[in-house]
Design an enzyme around this catalytic site. Structure first.
Site, PDB file in Angstrom:
ATOM      1  N   TYR A 267       0.814  -1.271  -0.006  1.00 54.28           N
ATOM      2  CA  TYR A 267       0.010   0.040   0.099  1.00 54.28           C
ATOM      3  C   TYR A 267       0.657   1.265  -0.105  1.00 54.28           C
ATOM      4  O   TYR A 267       2.138   1.184  -0.153  1.00 54.28           O
ATOM      5  CB  TYR A 267      -0.896  -0.063   1.316  1.00 54.28           C
ATOM      6  CG  TYR A 267      -2.262   0.713   0.947  1.00 54.28           C
ATOM      7  CD1 TYR A 267      -2.726   0.967  -0.358  1.00 54.28           C
ATOM      8  CD2 TYR A 267      -2.916   1.321   1.964  1.00 54.28           C
ATOM      9  CE1 TYR A 267      -3.977   1.700  -0.725  1.00 54.28           C
ATOM     10  CE2 TYR A 267      -4.261   1.884   1.865  1.00 54.28           C
ATOM     11  CZ  TYR A 267      -4.581   2.237   0.488  1.00 54.28           C
ATOM     12  OH  TYR A 267      -5.764   2.763   0.343  1.00 54.28           O
ATOM     13  N   TYR A 268       0.228   2.347  -0.355  1.00 54.41           N
ATOM     14  CA  TYR A 268       0.949   3.570  -0.190  1.00 54.41           C
ATOM     15  C   TYR A 268       1.475   4.030   1.223  1.00 54.41           C
ATOM     16  O   TYR A 268       2.496   4.696   1.447  1.00 54.41           O
ATOM     17  CB  TYR A 268      -0.217   4.843  -0.687  1.00 54.41           C
ATOM     18  CG  TYR A 268      -0.672   4.544  -2.085  1.00 54.41           C
ATOM     19  CD1 TYR A 268       0.175   4.789  -3.232  1.00 54.41           C
ATOM     20  CD2 TYR A 268      -2.032   4.613  -2.060  1.00 54.41           C
ATOM     21  CE1 TYR A 268      -0.478   4.843  -4.259  1.00 54.41           C
ATOM     22  CE2 TYR A 268      -2.616   4.570  -3.353  1.00 54.41           C
ATOM     23  CZ  TYR A 268      -1.965   4.483  -4.536  1.00 54.41           C
ATOM     24  OH  TYR A 268      -2.317   4.435  -5.731  1.00 54.41           O
ATOM     25  N   THR A 304       3.623  -2.378  -7.299  1.00 51.02           N
ATOM     26  CA  THR A 304       3.307  -1.142  -6.239  1.00 51.02           C
ATOM     27  C   THR A 304       1.952  -0.861  -6.832  1.00 51.02           C
ATOM     28  O   THR A 304       1.483  -1.036  -7.729  1.00 51.02           O
ATOM     29  CB  THR A 304       4.273  -0.014  -6.473  1.00 51.02           C
ATOM     30  OG1 THR A 304       3.798   0.742  -8.230  1.00 51.02           O
ATOM     31  CG2 THR A 304       5.842  -0.076  -6.625  1.00 51.02           C
ATOM     32  N   ASP A 305       1.448   0.000  -5.533  1.00 52.20           N
ATOM     33  CA  ASP A 305       0.103   0.803  -5.876  1.00 52.20           C
ATOM     34  C   ASP A 305       0.320   1.612  -6.886  1.00 52.20           C
ATOM     35  O   ASP A 305       1.413   2.194  -7.306  1.00 52.20           O
ATOM     36  CB  ASP A 305      -0.519   0.969  -4.571  1.00 52.20           C
ATOM     37  CG  ASP A 305      -1.922   1.118  -4.630  1.00 52.20           C
ATOM     38  OD1 ASP A 305      -2.450   1.367  -5.801  1.00 52.20           O
ATOM     39  OD2 ASP A 305      -2.618   1.025  -3.467  1.00 52.20           O
ATOM     40  N   TRP A 306      -0.871   2.502  -7.327  1.00 55.32           N
ATOM     41  CA  TRP A 306      -0.815   3.036  -8.559  1.00 55.32           C
ATOM     42  C   TRP A 306      -0.162   4.475  -8.374  1.00 55.32           C
ATOM     43  O   TRP A 306      -0.511   5.283  -7.308  1.00 55.32           O
ATOM     44  CB  TRP A 306      -2.117   3.197  -9.436  1.00 55.32           C
ATOM     45  CG  TRP A 306      -2.409   2.300 -10.286  1.00 55.32           C
ATOM     46  CD1 TRP A 306      -3.126   2.587 -11.374  1.00 55.32           C
ATOM     47  CD2 TRP A 306      -2.128   0.880 -10.459  1.00 55.32           C
ATOM     48  NE1 TRP A 306      -3.416   1.374 -12.186  1.00 55.32           N
ATOM     49  CE2 TRP A 306      -2.694   0.127 -11.721  1.00 55.32           C
ATOM     50  CE3 TRP A 306      -1.475  -0.060  -9.412  1.00 55.32           C
ATOM     51  CZ2 TRP A 306      -2.486  -1.214 -11.947  1.00 55.32           C
ATOM     52  CZ3 TRP A 306      -1.338  -1.507  -9.877  1.00 55.32           C
ATOM     53  CH2 TRP A 306      -1.807  -1.851 -11.030  1.00 55.32           C
TER      54      TRP A 306
END
Length: 590
Positions: A267-268, A304-306
Site C-alpha cells: 500500500y501507499y 506497487t500501488d498506482w
C-alpha cells in the site's frame, strides 16, 4: 526453402522455466524495462482501440504496446461482453506484431458489485452482481466465497481479463477508513479462511490457462490508517500501530502467500512507530525483501500501488506522486529505491525510460532487472498466454452475466443481508412483511413491491415505511477525494430529523448500505426494524423483506455506539470500542 524454426520460447512442449530463460535471453534492455510497468488502459467505442487522452493522462494502446514495449494493463471502464472480447483481441493483435510477440496481460479492479469509486472498483455492468466483499464476509461462508471467485474466473476469462487486482485482505480495524468496503471485515481469522477460498476459486485447480492470477492487496495490511484517512492523499500517509498489532494485520497476507497468490501489492502508507523504515511500503526494503521475500518465502510478483513515481495530471489538476516518505527523491531515485526494496513492477506508470536510464548509468544492474522480468514472463507462460492469447466473442457474450451466475449472485445477496432488530409480531414492520400493506418507500424502486404491497407517496397514509439509506460520510472536494467516503460516522442532525419525522409517523423498516461502519444508535432507537446490507439490489432486499428469502448475514465488524467510541479506538486493534451498539457476529433471521 524452409522457414526458420520457432524459437524455444514459442514451443508449448517445453517447461515454463526453459521457455522463460530463452525469451529473457532474447530481450533488449528497452523490452525488459517495458515489462516493469503496468498502467491504465481504456476501450474505444464498439471495442475499438482508443486514442490517447491527454486530459485524463492516458496513452493509446499502440503507444504503450508498440512504442514502449509494455504488456500489462489495468482495464478501466466497461462495455458489453462481446465488445470487451473484441477489444481484447485487438490489443493482443498489437502485441503479436511486436518483435518478440509478448502477449498482453490484462488486469482489472473488482467489477462484480455496486461500488462507484473508479479509483478502486468498477460497477458490475454486464457481469453478474454479488455483494461487496464485506457482504461475502457477512455470510461467513467459505464455500460461497469460493463460488463467487469461480464466477469471477469464468467471466474474466471469457473477455480476456487474466489478473484480478484483488482480493483486498486488509483488516477493517479503523472504522472510518474509506476502503473498508473492499475488505473481509475486522477479524483476522475469518479473513484468512476467506482469502484461501477466494484464491482457490480464482485459479481453479491450479494457476494455468483456465485460471486467473490474483494480486492480493495491500501488503502488509492497509487498515490501521491514522484518523481513518486514506493514503491516496498526502495528509493521510501514516499507518500507525498503537496497539502493537502489526503481525495481526500481516496474518491474512501470510495466508494468501501460503495459499499460492501469485502477486502482492504493497500500500501507499508508511509505517509509523514500528521497526521498519518510515517510507511507503513500496519503497521499504525491510518490508518487501526482509518480511515478504525472506520471512514469508514469497517469490511471486510485487507490484506497487498506482502512481508512486511521477506526478500525474488529471482533469486539469496535478496529482502528486504518492511517494510518501521519499517525496524529496526524483522519479529516477524513487524507481531505484523501489527496485532495491524488491519491487518487480510499477503500477499506474508508463515510464520505462526511468529504468533504462538507471541501468545505462550503472545505478541498477541488468541482472537485478532480469530477476523481475523472469517473474513477469513466468506468469504469462503459466497462464498460457503465449499459446492461446485470443478469446472467443460468442463465448464471451454467452458467459458474462449468464443466468446461473446471476442467480448465484442473487442468492449471495440474500445471504449477506444482516438483520439487526426486528419489530414485534403485532407491528406492520415485523419481518417478513405480510402481503397487502400500504407502504411508503424511499430509494427503493416501487415496482419491486407491486405484487405484494400498495405503494403510497405519503408516510401518513402508509401502514409501514421502508427507507433505504447510505451510510454517513463527510463529502470531500476534488475529482479524486470526492469518491472516498471518509470522516465521521454519524448522520448530520438535519438528516436524522428528517428520518425521525417518518419513523414517528409510521412503523419503519430502515436498511443501511454499509460501505464502512456507522453510528446507528439513533436509528436503532427509532426504527421498528433495522437491517444493514453490503451492496444488494432492490429486488434482493424485497425478497428478504417479504420472506421469499431469509437474511443470513452477521456483522463483519462492531458497530460503534458513538463518535466518542470511534475516536478512542486504536486504529490497529479490532473490536476496540468499549460499548458497541452491536457486536461483531450479530445478526438475526427467522
Amino acid at each position: 526453402m524452409s522457414s526458420a524454426p520457432n524459437p524455444p520460447y514459442r514451443d508449448p512442449g517445453l517447461s515454463v522455466a526453459r521457455r522463460t530463460e530463452d525469451l529473457l535471453g532474447r530481450m533488449t534492455l528497452q523490452e525488459k524495462a517495458g515489462l516493469l510497468f503496468h498502467t491504465m488502459i481504456v476501450m474505444g467505442p464498439g471495442g475499438t482501440l482508443a486514442p490517447a487522452d491527454p486530459h485524463a493522462g492516458l496513452l493509446s494502446a499502440r503507444d504503450m504496446v508498440v512504442g514502449l514495449g509494455m504488456s500489462h494493463f489495468n482495464l478501466i471502464g466497461s462495455a458489453p461482453a462481446r465488445q470487451m472480447a473484441r477489444w481484447h483481441n485487438r490489443v493482443q493483435d498489437l502485441a503479436a506484431g511486436t518483435r518478440l510477440g509478448i502477449p498482453v496481460t490484462l488486469s482489472t479492479d473488482p467489477r462484480h458489485a455496486c461500488s462507484d469509486n473508479p479509483n478502486t472498483a468498477v460497477m458490475a455492468g454486464p457481469f453478474s452482481q454479488w455483494p461487496e466483499p464485506l457482504g461475502l464476509a457477512a455470510t461467513r461462508d467459505a464455500a460461497l466465497v469460493e463460488r463467487f471467485a469461480d464466477t469471477v474466473r469464468q467471466e474474466y476469462l471469457a473477455v480476456g481479463l487474466r489478473l484480478a487486482l484483488h482480493p483486498q485482505v486488509d483488516l477493517a480495524t479503523e472504522p472510518r477508513w474509506p476502503r473498508v468496503v473492499g475488505t473481509f471485515g475486522a477479524d483476522a481469522d475469518l479473513a484468512c479462511v476467506l482469502v484461501r477460498a477466494y484464491l482457490r476459486g480464482l485459479r481453479a485447480a491450479t494457476l494455468g490457462p483456465d485460471g486467473v492470477a490474483a494480486m492480493t492487496k495491500h501488503f502488509p495490511g492497509g487498515g490501521p490508517q491514522k484518523d481513518g484517512e486514506d493514503p491516496h492523499f498526502r495528509y493521510a500517509r501514516e499507518q500507525v500501530y498503537p496497539g502493537g498489532r502489526f503481525d495481526e494485520h500481516l496474518a491474512p497476507f501470510a495466508a494468501a502467500v501460503a495459499a499460492g497468490t501469485s502477486q502482492l501489492m504493497p500500500y501507499y502508507g508508511m509505517p509509523v512507530g514500528t521497526r521498519y523504515e518510515q517510507v511507503g511500503f513500496g519503497f521499504n526494503r525491510d518490508v518487501i525483501t526482509g518480511l515478504l521475500r525472506e520471512r514469508l518465502g514469497f517469490d511471486g510478483i510485487v507490484c506497487t500501488d498506482w502512481g508512486v513515481l511521477t506526478d500525474a495530471e488529471f482533469e486539469g489538476q496535478v496529482r502528486p506522486a504518492r511517494a510518501w516518505g521519499v517525496e524529496h527523491l526524483t522519479p529516477h531515485e524513487r524507481a531505484r529505491k523501489a527496485l532495491e526494496a524488491g519491487v518487480d513492477q510499477f503500477g499506474g506508470e508508463a515510464r520505462p525510460d526511468l529504468v533504462v536510464d538507471l541501468v545505462r548509468t550503472g545505478q541498477v544492474s541488468e541482472h537485478r532487472l532480469d530477476a523481475s522480468v523472469r517473474r513477469l514472463l513466468r506468469e504469462k507462460f503459466r497462464l498460457g498466454l503465449f499459446d492461446s492469447r485470443y478469446v472467443d466473442e460468442d463465448r464471451a457474450a454467452c458467459t458474462v452475466g449468464r443466468a446461473d451466475l446471476r442467480a448465484a449472485g442473487l442468492a449471495a445477496q440474500h445471504a449477506s443481508a444482516t438483520l439487526l432488530t426486528n419489530a414485534g409480531r403485532d407491528s406492520a414492520a415485523h419481518l417478513p412483511l405480510r402481503p397487502g400493506l400500504r407502504v411508503y418507500c424511499e430509494n427503493l424502486a416501487p415496482g419491486t413491491l407491486a405484487s405484494t404491497a400498495t405503494v403510497v407517496d405519503d408516510p401518513a397514509r402508509a401502514e409501514v415505511a421502508i427507507l433505504r439509506l447510505a451510510a454517513p460520510y463527510e463529502p470531500r472536494p476534488g475529482p479524486i477525494e470526492s469518491y472516498f467516503h471518509a470522516g465521521g460516522l454519524e448522520y448530520p442532525p438535519g438528516e436524522l430529523a428528517r428520518i425521525r419525522a417518518i419513523t414517528d409517523t409510521v412503523p419503519s423498516i430502515v436498511d443501511i448500505y454499509l460501505d464502512r461502519p456507522a453510528v446507528l444508535t439513533p436509528l436503532a432507537a427509532d426504527a421498528a426494524t433495522l437491517l444493514v446490507t453490503f451492496g444488494i439490489g432492490d429486488g434482493a432486499l424485497v425478497d428478504v423483506l417479504t420472506g421469499r428469502a431469509a437474511p443470513g448475514g452477521r456483522l463483519p465488524f462492531d458497530l460503534p455506539g458513538s463518535a466518542e467510541d470511534v475516536g478512542s479506538g486504536r486504529p490497529d486493534v479490532p473490536f476496540d470500542a468499549p460499548e458497541p451498539l452491536f457486536r461483531y457476529g450479530h445478526g438475526l433471521t427467522w
